[in-house]
Every structure is written in C-alpha cells, then in structure tokens.
Motif scaffolding. Structure first.
Motif, PDB file in Angstrom:
ATOM      1  N   ARG A   1       4.852  10.808   5.520  1.00  0.00           N
ATOM      2  CA  ARG A   1       6.031  10.872   6.399  1.00  0.00           C
ATOM      3  C   ARG A   1       5.991  12.111   7.270  1.00  0.00           C
ATOM      4  NH1 ARG A   1       9.005   8.938   1.777  1.00  0.00           N
ATOM      5  NH2 ARG A   1       9.565  11.079   1.320  1.00  0.00           N
ATOM      6  N   ARG A   2       5.569  13.251   6.702  1.00  0.00           N
ATOM      7  CA  ARG A   2       5.518  14.500   7.455  1.00  0.00           C
ATOM      8  C   ARG A   2       4.501  14.392   8.594  1.00  0.00           C
ATOM      9  NH1 ARG A   2       4.603  17.911   3.406  1.00  0.00           N
ATOM     10  NH2 ARG A   2       2.366  17.912   3.694  1.00  0.00           N
ATOM     11  N   VAL A   3       3.327  13.853   8.312  1.00  0.00           N
ATOM     12  CA  VAL A   3       2.299  13.701   9.332  1.00  0.00           C
ATOM     13  C   VAL A   3       2.764  12.727  10.409  1.00  0.00           C
ATOM     14  CG1 VAL A   3      -0.026  12.807   9.743  1.00  0.00           C
ATOM     15  CG2 VAL A   3       0.393  14.321   7.829  1.00  0.00           C
ATOM     16  N   THR A   4       3.395  11.628  10.001  1.00  0.00           N
ATOM     17  CA  THR A   4       3.857  10.629  10.959  1.00  0.00           C
ATOM     18  C   THR A   4       4.895  11.236  11.893  1.00  0.00           C
ATOM     19  OG1 THR A   4       3.452   8.895   9.345  1.00  0.00           O
ATOM     20  CG2 THR A   4       4.838   8.328  11.205  1.00  0.00           C
TER      21      THR A   4
ATOM     22  N   ALA B   1       0.835  -1.204   0.000  1.00  0.00           N
ATOM     23  CA  ALA B   1       0.000   0.000   0.000  1.00  0.00           C
ATOM     24  C   ALA B   1       0.865   1.247   0.000  1.00  0.00           C
ATOM     25  CB  ALA B   1      -0.924  -0.005   1.211  1.00  0.00           C
ATOM     26  N   TYR B   2       1.951   1.246   0.769  1.00  0.00           N
ATOM     27  CA  TYR B   2       2.854   2.403   0.816  1.00  0.00           C
ATOM     28  C   TYR B   2       3.518   2.606  -0.549  1.00  0.00           C
ATOM     29  CZ  TYR B   2       6.715   5.435   2.120  1.00  0.00           C
ATOM     30  OH  TYR B   2       7.608   6.465   2.180  1.00  0.00           O
ATOM     31  N   LEU B   3       3.947   1.531  -1.162  1.00  0.00           N
ATOM     32  CA  LEU B   3       4.614   1.644  -2.465  1.00  0.00           C
ATOM     33  C   LEU B   3       3.643   2.062  -3.569  1.00  0.00           C
ATOM     34  CD1 LEU B   3       6.966  -1.440  -2.280  1.00  0.00           C
ATOM     35  CD2 LEU B   3       7.588   0.974  -2.062  1.00  0.00           C
ATOM     36  N   ALA B   4       2.342   1.869  -3.360  1.00  0.00           N
ATOM     37  CA  ALA B   4       1.353   2.254  -4.355  1.00  0.00           C
ATOM     38  C   ALA B   4       1.060   3.755  -4.324  1.00  0.00           C
ATOM     39  CB  ALA B   4       0.057   1.480  -4.134  1.00  0.00           C
ATOM     40  N   LEU B   5       1.525   4.457  -3.282  1.00  0.00           N
ATOM     41  CA  LEU B   5       1.269   5.894  -3.179  1.00  0.00           C
ATOM     42  C   LEU B   5       2.146   6.682  -4.151  1.00  0.00           C
ATOM     43  CD1 LEU B   5       1.209   6.318   0.699  1.00  0.00           C
ATOM     44  CD2 LEU B   5      -0.751   6.265  -0.828  1.00  0.00           C
ATOM     45  N   ASP B   6       1.678   7.860  -4.541  1.00  0.00           N
ATOM     46  CA  ASP B   6       2.502   8.787  -5.316  1.00  0.00           C
ATOM     47  C   ASP B   6       3.604   9.335  -4.422  1.00  0.00           C
ATOM     48  OD1 ASP B   6      -0.358  10.301  -6.959  1.00  0.00           O
ATOM     49  OD2 ASP B   6       0.812   8.547  -7.499  1.00  0.00           O
ATOM     50  N   PRO B   7       4.702   9.834  -5.013  1.00  0.00           N
ATOM     51  CA  PRO B   7       5.765  10.421  -4.192  1.00  0.00           C
ATOM     52  C   PRO B   7       5.273  11.575  -3.303  1.00  0.00           C
ATOM     53  CG  PRO B   7       6.579  10.011  -6.390  1.00  0.00           C
ATOM     54  CD  PRO B   7       5.116   9.712  -6.415  1.00  0.00           C
ATOM     55  N   SER B   8       4.361  12.393  -3.796  1.00  0.00           N
ATOM     56  CA  SER B   8       3.859  13.498  -2.977  1.00  0.00           C
ATOM     57  C   SER B   8       3.031  12.976  -1.802  1.00  0.00           C
ATOM     58  CB  SER B   8       3.013  14.448  -3.817  1.00  0.00           C
ATOM     59  OG  SER B   8       1.864  13.789  -4.318  1.00  0.00           O
ATOM     60  N   GLN B   9       2.286  11.902  -2.015  1.00  0.00           N
ATOM     61  CA  GLN B   9       1.502  11.311  -0.928  1.00  0.00           C
ATOM     62  C   GLN B   9       2.416  10.674   0.113  1.00  0.00           C
ATOM     63  OE1 GLN B   9      -0.838   8.774  -3.461  1.00  0.00           O
ATOM     64  NE2 GLN B   9      -2.672  10.020  -3.148  1.00  0.00           N
TER      65      GLN B   9
ATOM     66  N   LYS C   1       5.242  14.370  12.666  1.00  0.00           N
ATOM     67  CA  LYS C   1       4.563  15.346  13.513  1.00  0.00           C
ATOM     68  C   LYS C   1       3.871  14.654  14.679  1.00  0.00           C
ATOM     69  CE  LYS C   1       2.778  18.562  10.863  1.00  0.00           C
ATOM     70  NZ  LYS C   1       1.766  19.310  10.104  1.00  0.00           N
ATOM     71  N   GLU C   2       3.224  13.511  14.405  1.00  0.00           N
ATOM     72  CA  GLU C   2       2.526  12.765  15.460  1.00  0.00           C
ATOM     73  C   GLU C   2       3.525  12.212  16.480  1.00  0.00           C
ATOM     74  OE1 GLU C   2      -0.770  12.228  15.898  1.00  0.00           O
ATOM     75  OE2 GLU C   2      -1.198  13.553  14.221  1.00  0.00           O
ATOM     76  N   ILE C   3       4.673  11.745  16.022  1.00  0.00           N
ATOM     77  CA  ILE C   3       5.673  11.172  16.919  1.00  0.00           C
ATOM     78  C   ILE C   3       6.258  12.269  17.814  1.00  0.00           C
ATOM     79  CG2 ILE C   3       7.969  10.117  17.019  1.00  0.00           C
ATOM     80  CD1 ILE C   3       7.202   8.556  14.501  1.00  0.00           C
ATOM     81  N   GLY C   4       6.471  13.452  17.251  1.00  0.00           N
ATOM     82  CA  GLY C   4       7.084  14.539  17.997  1.00  0.00           C
ATOM     83  C   GLY C   4       6.181  15.188  19.023  1.00  0.00           C
ATOM     84  N   ARG C   5       4.922  14.827  19.029  1.00  0.00           N
ATOM     85  CA  ARG C   5       3.975  15.451  19.934  1.00  0.00           C
ATOM     86  C   ARG C   5       4.253  15.188  21.372  1.00  0.00           C
ATOM     87  NH1 ARG C   5      -2.358  14.791  19.072  1.00  0.00           N
ATOM     88  NH2 ARG C   5      -1.917  14.647  16.890  1.00  0.00           N
TER      89      ARG C   5
END
Length: 59
Positions: free
Chosen positions: A50-53, A37-45, A55-59
């Motif tokens: 990664r950015r959201v993940t 599923a991850y490999l099926a995403l576009d590079p922008s997705q 951000k969630e970890i740094g909370r």
C-alpha cells in the motif's frame, strides 16, 4: 517473434476465447486471482504494498 511475445499472444487468445465461451468465469478469474494473491500476503507485506502504491500514485 520472441518467445515472450508468443506466450503473451497465446495468453490473449485464450483469454478472448474464455471471455466469449464463459464470460462470468473469465470475470471471476480476472478479479479473483489478484484478490486471492493480496489476501495471501502477510500484514507487513500488505502495508509495504500500500505504501509503495500510494507513493507511485503521488508522483
């Protein structure tokens, strides 16, 4: 018992049966489906995910 709870219980039961019956296939499915599923995403997705993940970890 709600409909979603029944579906979840059935999924857990099937997962346990597969884990006992075909342990390597169950492991392959558990690791392979999210990777595919991850490999099926576009590079922008992927970048957004990664950015959201992070951000969630740094909370």
């Amino acid at each position: 018992m709600s409909k979603n709870a029944k579906i979840a219980a059935g999924g857990v039961a099937v997962g346990l049966i597969l884990l006992i019956w075909l342990p390597w296939w169950a492991l392959l499915i558990v690791l392979g489906v999210p990777a595919a599923a991850y490999l099926a995403l576009d590079p922008s997705q992927r970048r957004r995910l990664r950015r959201v993940t992070r951000k969630e970890i740094g909370r």
